[in-house]
Design a protein around this motif. Structure first.
Motif, short mmCIF file in Angstrom:
data_model
loop_
_atom_site.label_atom_id
_atom_site.label_comp_id
_atom_site.label_asym_id
_atom_site.label_seq_id
_atom_site.Cartn_x
_atom_site.Cartn_y
_atom_site.Cartn_z
N ARG A 167 0.84 -1.20 0.00
CA ARG A 167 0.00 0.00 0.00
C ARG A 167 0.88 1.25 0.00
NH1 ARG A 167 -2.75 -1.01 4.00
NH2 ARG A 167 -4.76 -1.53 3.10
N LEU A 168 1.86 1.27 0.90
CA LEU A 168 2.75 2.43 0.99
C LEU A 168 3.60 2.56 -0.27
CD1 LEU A 168 4.07 4.74 2.55
CD2 LEU A 168 5.57 3.07 3.65
N PHE A 169 4.21 1.45 -0.68
CA PHE A 169 5.06 1.48 -1.88
C PHE A 169 4.26 1.89 -3.11
CE2 PHE A 169 6.22 -1.09 -5.65
CZ PHE A 169 7.42 -0.46 -5.97
N GLY A 170 3.08 1.32 -3.29
CA GLY A 170 2.28 1.62 -4.47
C GLY A 170 1.87 3.08 -4.56
N ASN A 171 1.48 3.65 -3.44
CA ASN A 171 1.06 5.05 -3.45
C ASN A 171 2.22 6.00 -3.74
OD1 ASN A 171 -1.92 5.64 -2.55
ND2 ASN A 171 -1.27 3.82 -1.41
N ILE A 172 3.37 5.74 -3.12
CA ILE A 172 4.51 6.63 -3.33
C ILE A 172 5.07 6.46 -4.75
CG2 ILE A 172 6.80 7.26 -2.54
CD1 ILE A 172 4.50 7.94 -0.63
N MET A 173 5.23 5.22 -5.19
CA MET A 173 5.73 4.98 -6.55
C MET A 173 4.73 5.47 -7.59
SD MET A 173 7.93 4.01 -8.70
CE MET A 173 9.20 2.90 -8.08
N GLY A 174 3.44 5.23 -7.35
CA GLY A 174 2.41 5.69 -8.28
C GLY A 174 2.43 7.20 -8.42
N ALA A 176 4.99 9.17 -7.92
CA ALA A 176 6.21 9.56 -8.65
C ALA A 176 6.05 9.34 -10.15
CB ALA A 176 7.40 8.76 -8.11
N ILE A 177 5.41 8.25 -10.54
CA ILE A 177 5.21 7.96 -11.97
C ILE A 177 4.28 8.99 -12.60
CG2 ILE A 177 4.21 6.31 -13.60
CD1 ILE A 177 5.21 4.08 -11.76
N ILE A 178 3.18 9.31 -11.89
CA ILE A 178 2.23 10.30 -12.43
C ILE A 178 2.90 11.65 -12.63
CG2 ILE A 178 0.16 11.62 -11.87
CD1 ILE A 178 -0.93 9.10 -10.51
N ILE A 179 3.68 12.06 -11.63
CA ILE A 179 4.37 13.37 -11.73
C ILE A 179 5.34 13.37 -12.90
CG2 ILE A 179 6.00 14.89 -10.57
CD1 ILE A 179 4.74 13.92 -7.92
N LEU A 180 6.08 12.26 -13.07
CA LEU A 180 7.06 12.18 -14.15
C LEU A 180 6.38 12.19 -15.52
CD1 LEU A 180 10.11 12.03 -14.41
CD2 LEU A 180 9.92 9.54 -14.52
N VAL A 181 5.30 11.42 -15.65
CA VAL A 181 4.59 11.37 -16.93
C VAL A 181 3.99 12.71 -17.28
CG1 VAL A 181 2.61 10.37 -18.12
CG2 VAL A 181 4.12 8.89 -16.79
N VAL A 182 3.33 13.34 -16.30
CA VAL A 182 2.71 14.64 -16.56
C VAL A 182 3.77 15.69 -16.89
CG1 VAL A 182 1.42 16.53 -15.50
CG2 VAL A 182 0.69 14.17 -15.14
N SER A 183 4.91 15.62 -16.22
CA SER A 183 5.98 16.59 -16.48
C SER A 183 6.51 16.47 -17.91
CB SER A 183 7.13 16.38 -15.49
OG SER A 183 6.68 16.58 -14.17
N HIS A 184 6.50 15.26 -18.46
CA HIS A 184 6.99 15.07 -19.83
C HIS A 184 5.93 15.40 -20.87
CE1 HIS A 184 10.43 13.08 -18.01
NE2 HIS A 184 11.00 13.07 -19.19
#
Length: 224
Positions: A167-174, A176-184
């Motif tokens: 739960r913790l890993f998925g939320n933090i990694m998720g 980070a992925i959303i921020i990276l994708v949106v930034s690109h």
């Protein structure tokens, strides 16, 4: 997008196998621990009736989390396990927040960190259960309500580690992925910083709180 797969590793051959260390997670974990130690020193260095801002902040964390632990475990056990609760929450909170700073990453984005903390909570909760009930009464609970339910009860206990860690890993990694994708994909200068603040501050605080509370609940279930 190549940042997602970029991990600085230290690989040590050992008995025909490779021990792999995530140097980023280790470094940021040590930074978090250093900040917490510094915060502890500054908040307790000049304690007085007229508190400093650091003392107020430290006492706020301790008082609120101590009350939550006491509500869940009772007054006697709270004296023993409140320090664990306070340290765990503050550690996770800072681990989740450190990723907001440019060029730094959350240690909890590495599954090994939340998984280690999940195993720690599991071991502590079952140690408390054995200590409070006795080894015989503790073991017999796995055979309730029927003898054949033992495998399911055992799987249910082990599933707690997977649940709380992923739960913790998925939320933090998720996040980070959303921020990276949106930034690109997005050329806005407002949206990526907003998402970074949302997932860093809000989701990070929520997940640190949920992880800490679930650990307390697991201990409470074993005691009662």
């Amino acid at each position: 997008m190549e940042e997602l797969g970029k991990i600085h590793q230290l690989i040590i051959p050992l008995f025909g196998h490779n021990m792999i260390f995530n140097l980023d997670a280790i470094a940021y974990t040590w930074i978090v621990m250093g900040i917490l130690i510094l915060f502890g020193v500054l908040s307790t260095r000049k304690r007085g009736l007229v508190p400093t801002s650091m003392q107020v902040l430290g006492e706020l964390f301790v008082a609120k989390l101590y009350d939550l632990t006491e509500d869940a475990l009772g007054r006697d056990l709270a004296k023993t396990y409140a320090p664990l609760t306070i340290a765990l929450f503050m550690f996770l909170l800072l681990c989740n927040w450190i990723g907001i700073i440019p060029h730094l990453e959350e240690p909890t984005k590495d599954l090994n960190t939340p998984l280690s903390l999940g195993v720690m909570g599991f071991v502590i909760s079952h140690y408390v259960g054995i200590k409070s009930k006795g080894i015989k009464a503790y073991a017999m609970e796995y055979f309730e309500p029927f003898f054949i339910m033992m495998p399911l009860n055992l799987i249910g206990e082990l599933a707690k580690i997977v649940s709380i860690s992923f739960r913790l890993f998925g939320n933090i990694m998720g996040g980070a992925i959303i921020i990276l994708v949106v930034s690109h994909l997005c050329f806005s200068i407002l949206l990526p910083p907003f998402l970074n603040a949302f997932f860093g501050f809000f989701v990070g605080a929520i997940q640190a709180f949920v992880f800490t509370m679930l650990t307390i609940v697991y201990i409470s279930v074993q005691v009662k």
